[in-house]
Design an enzyme around this catalytic site. Structure first.
Site, mmCIF file in Angstrom:
data_model
loop_
_atom_site.group_PDB
_atom_site.id
_atom_site.type_symbol
_atom_site.label_atom_id
_atom_site.label_comp_id
_atom_site.label_asym_id
_atom_site.label_seq_id
_atom_site.Cartn_x
_atom_site.Cartn_y
_atom_site.Cartn_z
ATOM 1 N N GLU A 60 0.957 3.873 1.862
ATOM 2 C CA GLU A 60 1.446 4.282 3.179
ATOM 3 C C GLU A 60 2.596 3.389 3.644
ATOM 4 O O GLU A 60 3.570 3.882 4.214
ATOM 5 C CB GLU A 60 0.309 4.239 4.209
ATOM 6 C CG GLU A 60 -0.835 5.186 3.909
ATOM 7 C CD GLU A 60 -1.939 4.572 3.060
ATOM 8 O OE1 GLU A 60 -3.044 5.141 3.059
ATOM 9 O OE2 GLU A 60 -1.717 3.528 2.397
ATOM 10 N N CYS B 256 -6.032 2.220 5.746
ATOM 11 C CA CYS B 256 -6.697 0.977 6.113
ATOM 12 C C CYS B 256 -6.118 0.504 7.453
ATOM 13 O O CYS B 256 -5.118 1.045 7.928
ATOM 14 C CB CYS B 256 -6.486 -0.072 5.020
ATOM 15 S SG CYS B 256 -4.810 -0.763 4.990
ATOM 16 N N HIS C 44 0.850 -1.191 0.000
ATOM 17 C CA HIS C 44 0.000 0.000 0.000
ATOM 18 C C HIS C 44 0.885 1.241 0.000
ATOM 19 O O HIS C 44 2.041 1.203 0.444
ATOM 20 C CB HIS C 44 -0.892 0.015 1.238
ATOM 21 C CG HIS C 44 -1.968 -1.015 1.224
ATOM 22 N ND1 HIS C 44 -3.100 -0.914 2.002
ATOM 23 C CD2 HIS C 44 -2.101 -2.180 0.526
ATOM 24 C CE1 HIS C 44 -3.886 -1.958 1.797
ATOM 25 N NE2 HIS C 44 -3.289 -2.748 0.899
ATOM 26 N N CYS D 265 -2.295 -0.251 7.341
ATOM 27 C CA CYS D 265 -1.464 0.952 7.248
ATOM 28 C C CYS D 265 -1.532 1.766 8.533
ATOM 29 O O CYS D 265 -0.525 2.339 8.966
ATOM 30 C CB CYS D 265 -1.885 1.783 6.049
ATOM 31 S SG CYS D 265 -1.563 0.937 4.471
#
Length: 158
Positions: free
Chosen positions: A57, A85, A55, A88
């Protein structure tokens, strides 16, 4: 100071737009800032890398940690194009980030087809009620390793 924050969140959103422009990459971007300087950046690479943890992040956190040569990002802010999410968000806590600034909400992400809200809800369930089967076993043996670590004088806390 608001002007700087707007510039940084805008840069994260621009990364998400660039990511979206590359075939197969998700619409998310993130940067890490310390002392008004970008020290890490990332964009979604889940599909490109066949890595569900890639992801924006997470990649930005990894990039910042590499840049600073530390796993501790105290004094830093994560700017993300979308509310992180649970994975993260957990990484942000482990990195000891001071703050998070985000653009779109997790509800906005759900409307676009991302199921973060399901993860938020499922994680709050007791282990036996989660959708991923969880089973606890050999607790005493595992606790013994933790006990040794807790007593080690040369351990690195994180």
């Amino acid at each position: 100071m608001r002007t700087k924050k707007v510039l940084f969140i805008r840069q994260a959103i621009e990364l998400s737009q660039k990511s979206l422009s590359n075939q197969g990459l998700g619409p998310f971007g993130a940067i890490i800032v310390r002392d008004n300087q970008i020290i890490g950046q990332g964009w979604n690479q889940v599909v490109a890398c066949n890595d569900p943890t890639a992801h924006a992040e997470i990649i930005a956190i990894r990039d910042a940690c590499l840049y600073l040569a530390t796993f501790n990002l105290q004094g830093c802010t994560l700017y993300s194009s979308c509310e992180p999410c649970p994975m993260c968000l957990g990484a942000a806590y482990w990195a000891r980030l001071d703050s998070i600034v985000y653009g779109a909400t997790r509800q906005d992400a759900a409307e676009a087809g991302f199921d973060d809200e399901f993860f938020y809800q499922d994680i709050c369930s007791p282990p036996a009620a989660r959708t991923i089967h969880m089973q606890q076993d050999l607790r005493d043996e595992a606790k013994e390793v933790l006990r040794h670590w807790a007593q080690a004088s040369d351990r690195t806390r994180y």
